[in-house]
Design a protein around this motif. Sequence first.
Motif, PDB file in Angstrom:
ATOM      1  N   ASN A 137       0.840  -1.195   0.000  1.00 39.22           N
ATOM      2  CA  ASN A 137       0.000   0.000   0.000  1.00 39.22           C
ATOM      3  C   ASN A 137       0.875   1.245   0.000  1.00 39.22           C
ATOM      4  O   ASN A 137       1.918   1.262   0.634  1.00 39.22           O
ATOM      5  N   PRO A 138       0.435   2.303  -0.686  1.00 35.43           N
ATOM      6  CA  PRO A 138       1.194   3.543  -0.630  1.00 35.43           C
ATOM      7  C   PRO A 138       1.225   4.093   0.786  1.00 35.43           C
ATOM      8  O   PRO A 138       0.297   3.884   1.556  1.00 35.43           O
ATOM      9  N   ARG A 139       2.301   4.775   1.120  1.00 40.34           N
ATOM     10  CA  ARG A 139       2.407   5.408   2.436  1.00 40.34           C
ATOM     11  C   ARG A 139       1.523   6.641   2.481  1.00 40.34           C
ATOM     12  O   ARG A 139       1.092   7.152   1.456  1.00 40.34           O
ATOM     13  N   ALA A 140       1.291   7.127   3.697  1.00 33.20           N
ATOM     14  CA  ALA A 140       0.499   8.348   3.850  1.00 33.20           C
ATOM     15  C   ALA A 140       1.169   9.455   3.045  1.00 33.20           C
ATOM     16  O   ALA A 140       2.382   9.589   3.031  1.00 33.20           O
ATOM     17  N   GLY A 141       0.369  10.246   2.360  1.00 35.13           N
ATOM     18  CA  GLY A 141       0.918  11.311   1.535  1.00 35.13           C
ATOM     19  C   GLY A 141       1.332  10.844   0.158  1.00 35.13           C
ATOM     20  O   GLY A 141       1.884  11.612  -0.605  1.00 35.13           O
ATOM     21  N   GLN A 142       1.083   9.573  -0.154  1.00 28.80           N
ATOM     22  CA  GLN A 142       1.414   9.044  -1.470  1.00 28.80           C
ATOM     23  C   GLN A 142       0.180   8.378  -2.065  1.00 28.80           C
ATOM     24  O   GLN A 142      -0.675   7.889  -1.344  1.00 28.80           O
ATOM     25  N   VAL A 143       0.140   8.359  -3.371  1.00 30.50           N
ATOM     26  CA  VAL A 143      -0.935   7.672  -4.064  1.00 30.50           C
ATOM     27  C   VAL A 143      -0.277   6.751  -5.089  1.00 30.50           C
ATOM     28  O   VAL A 143       0.717   7.112  -5.701  1.00 30.50           O
ATOM     29  N   GLY A 144      -0.811   5.551  -5.204  1.00 29.41           N
ATOM     30  CA  GLY A 144      -0.284   4.617  -6.187  1.00 29.41           C
ATOM     31  C   GLY A 144      -1.024   4.775  -7.500  1.00 29.41           C
ATOM     32  O   GLY A 144      -2.254   4.820  -7.517  1.00 29.41           O
ATOM     33  N   LEU A 145      -0.288   4.882  -8.597  1.00 26.09           N
ATOM     34  CA  LEU A 145      -0.893   5.049  -9.912  1.00 26.09           C
ATOM     35  C   LEU A 145      -0.311   4.029 -10.878  1.00 26.09           C
ATOM     36  O   LEU A 145       0.904   3.847 -10.926  1.00 26.09           O
ATOM     37  N   THR A 146      -1.187   3.358 -11.610  1.00 23.94           N
ATOM     38  CA  THR A 146      -0.754   2.468 -12.678  1.00 23.94           C
ATOM     39  C   THR A 146      -1.499   2.880 -13.937  1.00 23.94           C
ATOM     40  O   THR A 146      -2.674   3.248 -13.883  1.00 23.94           O
ATOM     41  N   VAL A 147      -0.821   2.825 -15.054  1.00 24.24           N
ATOM     42  CA  VAL A 147      -1.416   3.229 -16.319  1.00 24.24           C
ATOM     43  C   VAL A 147      -1.259   2.085 -17.301  1.00 24.24           C
ATOM     44  O   VAL A 147      -0.184   1.498 -17.420  1.00 24.24           O
ATOM     45  N   ARG A 148      -2.360   1.758 -17.993  1.00 22.91           N
ATOM     46  CA  ARG A 148      -2.289   0.730 -19.034  1.00 22.91           C
ATOM     47  C   ARG A 148      -3.215   1.101 -20.179  1.00 22.91           C
ATOM     48  O   ARG A 148      -4.241   1.761 -19.984  1.00 22.91           O
TER      49      ARG A 148
END
Length: 139
Positions: free
Chosen positions: A21-32
């Motif tokens: 999971n992303p840490r606080a203050g981060q967002v995980g993004l995947t692009v396809r």
Amino acid sequence: MTVQDPNVVATAGAESAASSNPRAGQVGLTVRQAGAGATVVGVSGEIDMLTAPQLRAEVLRHLAAGTTLVLDLSGVSFLGSAGLAVLVEAAQHGKRRDAAFRVVAVARAVTRPLAATGLGEVFSVFESVEQALGADEAR
């Protein structure tokens, strides 16, 4: 109150949970790419005032004329007002560029703010990426 020393290394259990999971203050993004003219941006973590600018930049970058952008929020654990503002801006930007903007929302953390603000009526909301992509075929 417990204060954790930032220099202390996490145990194996906590470390493995944090890495998925992303840490606080981060967002995980995947692009396809999901076919001709369709892009899926998968989002995980919390969308708040700290992470919304990163999401905004990614979404606007992929909203090109005549394309379809599916924003998959199924991995989002919190959607704050800054995140809602990104969704509204993306919908407006897509309309100006004649691009389709679709949102996948299944978690209560996302569906509740959309329903409470009435924004679920502003843009197309789907229960799966497949449904969102299939909406092109229904046209």
